[in-house]
Design a protein around this motif. Sequence first.
Motif, PDB file in Angstrom:
ATOM      1  N   ARG A 177       0.841  -1.202   0.000  1.00  0.00           N
ATOM      2  CA  ARG A 177       0.000   0.000   0.000  1.00  0.00           C
ATOM      3  C   ARG A 177       0.874   1.249   0.000  1.00  0.00           C
ATOM      4  NH1 ARG A 177      -4.374  -1.239   4.795  1.00  0.00           N
ATOM      5  NH2 ARG A 177      -5.732  -2.716   3.669  1.00  0.00           N
ATOM      6  N   ALA A 178       0.341   2.299  -0.556  1.00  0.00           N
ATOM      7  CA  ALA A 178       1.080   3.566  -0.595  1.00  0.00           C
ATOM      8  C   ALA A 178       0.486   4.549   0.409  1.00  0.00           C
ATOM      9  CB  ALA A 178       1.009   4.174  -1.994  1.00  0.00           C
ATOM     10  N   PRO A 179       1.327   5.347   1.043  1.00  0.00           N
ATOM     11  CA  PRO A 179       0.808   6.427   1.898  1.00  0.00           C
ATOM     12  C   PRO A 179       0.303   7.575   1.024  1.00  0.00           C
ATOM     13  CG  PRO A 179       3.180   6.597   1.742  1.00  0.00           C
ATOM     14  CD  PRO A 179       2.798   5.346   0.973  1.00  0.00           C
ATOM     15  N   ILE A 180      -0.262   8.566   1.650  1.00  0.00           N
ATOM     16  CA  ILE A 180      -0.642   9.793   0.946  1.00  0.00           C
ATOM     17  C   ILE A 180       0.396  10.855   1.281  1.00  0.00           C
ATOM     18  CG2 ILE A 180      -2.359  11.622   0.717  1.00  0.00           C
ATOM     19  CD1 ILE A 180      -4.499   9.600   1.431  1.00  0.00           C
ATOM     20  N   ASP A 181       1.026  11.407   0.252  1.00  0.00           N
ATOM     21  CA  ASP A 181       2.010  12.475   0.438  1.00  0.00           C
ATOM     22  C   ASP A 181       1.454  13.782  -0.094  1.00  0.00           C
ATOM     23  OD1 ASP A 181       3.732  10.542   1.370  1.00  0.00           O
ATOM     24  OD2 ASP A 181       4.893  10.407  -0.489  1.00  0.00           O
TER      25      ASP A 181
ATOM     26  N   HIS B 181      12.664  12.483   2.916  1.00  0.00           N
ATOM     27  CA  HIS B 181      13.582  13.097   1.964  1.00  0.00           C
ATOM     28  C   HIS B 181      13.167  14.494   1.489  1.00  0.00           C
ATOM     29  CE1 HIS B 181      15.323   9.128   1.922  1.00  0.00           C
ATOM     30  NE2 HIS B 181      14.228   8.599   1.402  1.00  0.00           N
ATOM     31  N   ALA B 182      12.035  14.622   0.851  1.00  0.00           N
ATOM     32  CA  ALA B 182      11.669  15.887   0.205  1.00  0.00           C
ATOM     33  C   ALA B 182      11.503  16.997   1.247  1.00  0.00           C
ATOM     34  CB  ALA B 182      10.383  15.734  -0.598  1.00  0.00           C
ATOM     35  N   PRO B 183      12.090  18.158   1.012  1.00  0.00           N
ATOM     36  CA  PRO B 183      12.085  19.220   2.029  1.00  0.00           C
ATOM     37  C   PRO B 183      10.747  19.906   2.228  1.00  0.00           C
ATOM     38  CG  PRO B 183      13.140  19.992   0.021  1.00  0.00           C
ATOM     39  CD  PRO B 183      12.896  18.529  -0.171  1.00  0.00           C
ATOM     40  N   THR B 184       9.805  19.708   1.331  1.00  0.00           N
ATOM     41  CA  THR B 184       8.500  20.360   1.482  1.00  0.00           C
ATOM     42  C   THR B 184       7.367  19.343   1.491  1.00  0.00           C
ATOM     43  OG1 THR B 184       8.361  20.738  -0.916  1.00  0.00           O
ATOM     44  CG2 THR B 184       9.295  22.512   0.428  1.00  0.00           C
ATOM     45  N   ALA B 185       7.637  18.131   1.946  1.00  0.00           N
ATOM     46  CA  ALA B 185       6.626  17.073   1.905  1.00  0.00           C
ATOM     47  C   ALA B 185       6.150  16.684   3.300  1.00  0.00           C
ATOM     48  CB  ALA B 185       7.172  15.842   1.192  1.00  0.00           C
ATOM     49  N   LEU B 186       4.895  16.287   3.374  1.00  0.00           N
ATOM     50  CA  LEU B 186       4.301  15.675   4.560  1.00  0.00           C
ATOM     51  C   LEU B 186       3.612  14.392   4.123  1.00  0.00           C
ATOM     52  CD1 LEU B 186       2.703  18.803   6.308  1.00  0.00           C
ATOM     53  CD2 LEU B 186       4.773  17.580   7.016  1.00  0.00           C
ATOM     54  N   ARG B 187       3.493  13.463   5.055  1.00  0.00           N
ATOM     55  CA  ARG B 187       2.938  12.144   4.737  1.00  0.00           C
ATOM     56  C   ARG B 187       1.833  11.782   5.709  1.00  0.00           C
ATOM     57  NH1 ARG B 187       7.228   7.870   3.226  1.00  0.00           N
ATOM     58  NH2 ARG B 187       6.883   9.017   1.278  1.00  0.00           N
ATOM     59  N   PHE B 188       0.828  11.086   5.167  1.00  0.00           N
ATOM     60  CA  PHE B 188      -0.291  10.581   5.958  1.00  0.00           C
ATOM     61  C   PHE B 188      -0.371   9.077   5.724  1.00  0.00           C
ATOM     62  CE2 PHE B 188      -0.976  14.924   4.825  1.00  0.00           C
ATOM     63  CZ  PHE B 188      -1.501  15.518   5.958  1.00  0.00           C
ATOM     64  N   PRO B 189       0.021   8.262   6.702  1.00  0.00           N
ATOM     65  CA  PRO B 189      -0.026   6.806   6.510  1.00  0.00           C
ATOM     66  C   PRO B 189      -1.451   6.324   6.272  1.00  0.00           C
ATOM     67  CG  PRO B 189       1.295   7.401   8.436  1.00  0.00           C
ATOM     68  CD  PRO B 189       0.575   8.643   8.000  1.00  0.00           C
TER      69      PRO B 189
END
Length: 434
Positions: A152-156, A183-191
């Motif tokens: 499954r993929a998270p939502i970035d 890694h990405a300096p302007t990214a957030l992630r939602f599992p």
Amino acid sequence: MIPAARLTAAIEVLADIGARRRPAPDALKDWGLAHRFAGSKDRAAIASLVYDTLRRRASAAHVMADESPRALVLGALALARGMDVEAIAALCSGERFAPAPLSAEERRRLARADLAGAPAPVAGDFPDWLEAELKRAFGAGLVAEMQALAGRAPIDIRVNTLKTERMRLLPALAHLGAEITPHAPTALRFPAGEDGRGPTLQVTPEFLKGQFEIQDEGSQLVALMAGAAPGEQVVDLCAGGGGKTLELAALMDNSGQIYATDADARRLAPIHDRLARAGARNVQVRTPKGRGDEPLADLAGRIDLCLVDAPCTGIGTWRRNPDTKWRVRPGALAERMKDQDLVLARAERLVKPGGRIAYVTCSVLPAENDDRVAAFLEAHAAFRSVPPRDVLALAPDSLSERADLVSPAGLGLQLTPRRTGTDGFYLALMERAG
């Protein structure tokens, strides 16, 4: 709906997909229209079951020695969700809307659910005709890479620096489970949650204000490493809905000029509203007027950077679109390769001396990646390959020394779920002699 009824519904949807050879979203939509009593949570849970099954279709069929929709779902419950025989049996009581009880053979196979000794296409859940090409990409790591691509993929999301900063947006979205990406300096992630769903981000005030866009971290990274600089003249040649166009505008701090176009004018339709919401003011959308029209003809030899986000098989996005892995055919790969050569030829005419082409795909196949770059370089002596180590110098510190990201032929970089926790993206830079 009770969980057992959702299981029955997933089996029905998979039967429809198989019988009519249609995309999973279409089958799920039709099922929902025909069963209006099902609420949004029910439909989401059913979709999650269907997609988990499609992710593990080959291995589930192997474990169950059966390719029927029922067998595939049961096998996926064991392989993708880690459910034991008794937990699966509890859902298959045969009562009311539940599937029929497990047979003795089903119980036996679910109890073993072992992929030891399975051939690579089964253990890695991919079409067997792709094995040779994927082995070129991954060698001995083939199965591990493809198993990661079957998860499954998270939502970035990408924080829009034209309007806010990551550390300001993070607390505003903390209640939805926002985390900083690796890694990405302007990214957030939602599992993803247990049902495979993430939060509904498009209705948040922050999204409506243009403070972020939904974009995989890998997509963000390849756009960042393309190296667009403030004040440059940049073309996004396959802009589509504008995801990378928006990122380029932020990276360039709304200075210089970006020309966004796409061979399919229909794909450009969403870009105008997205640009307005994001506050991107340095983008000019060039829509082709008809087949064969070149809306960038006046820019020939004037462009500093041409981003070619090429049409491809999309194998790198199989985590998000698992049904497409079973619908891709050799003929489609051959067509995409032709498209890639054509779009690179368009880019060549635009780039000025000293300018660059950034070639990007969401694929992991060398045929679409290194091979296309090699063919372009052979046909255009004025261009040289920018060494991948120089491209890595444009990456965040966490990736700048990652020699394992260099592609098999050494012409580009390959991101994958296993290596970088992102979708599968390829990037190669080519520079025209000054």
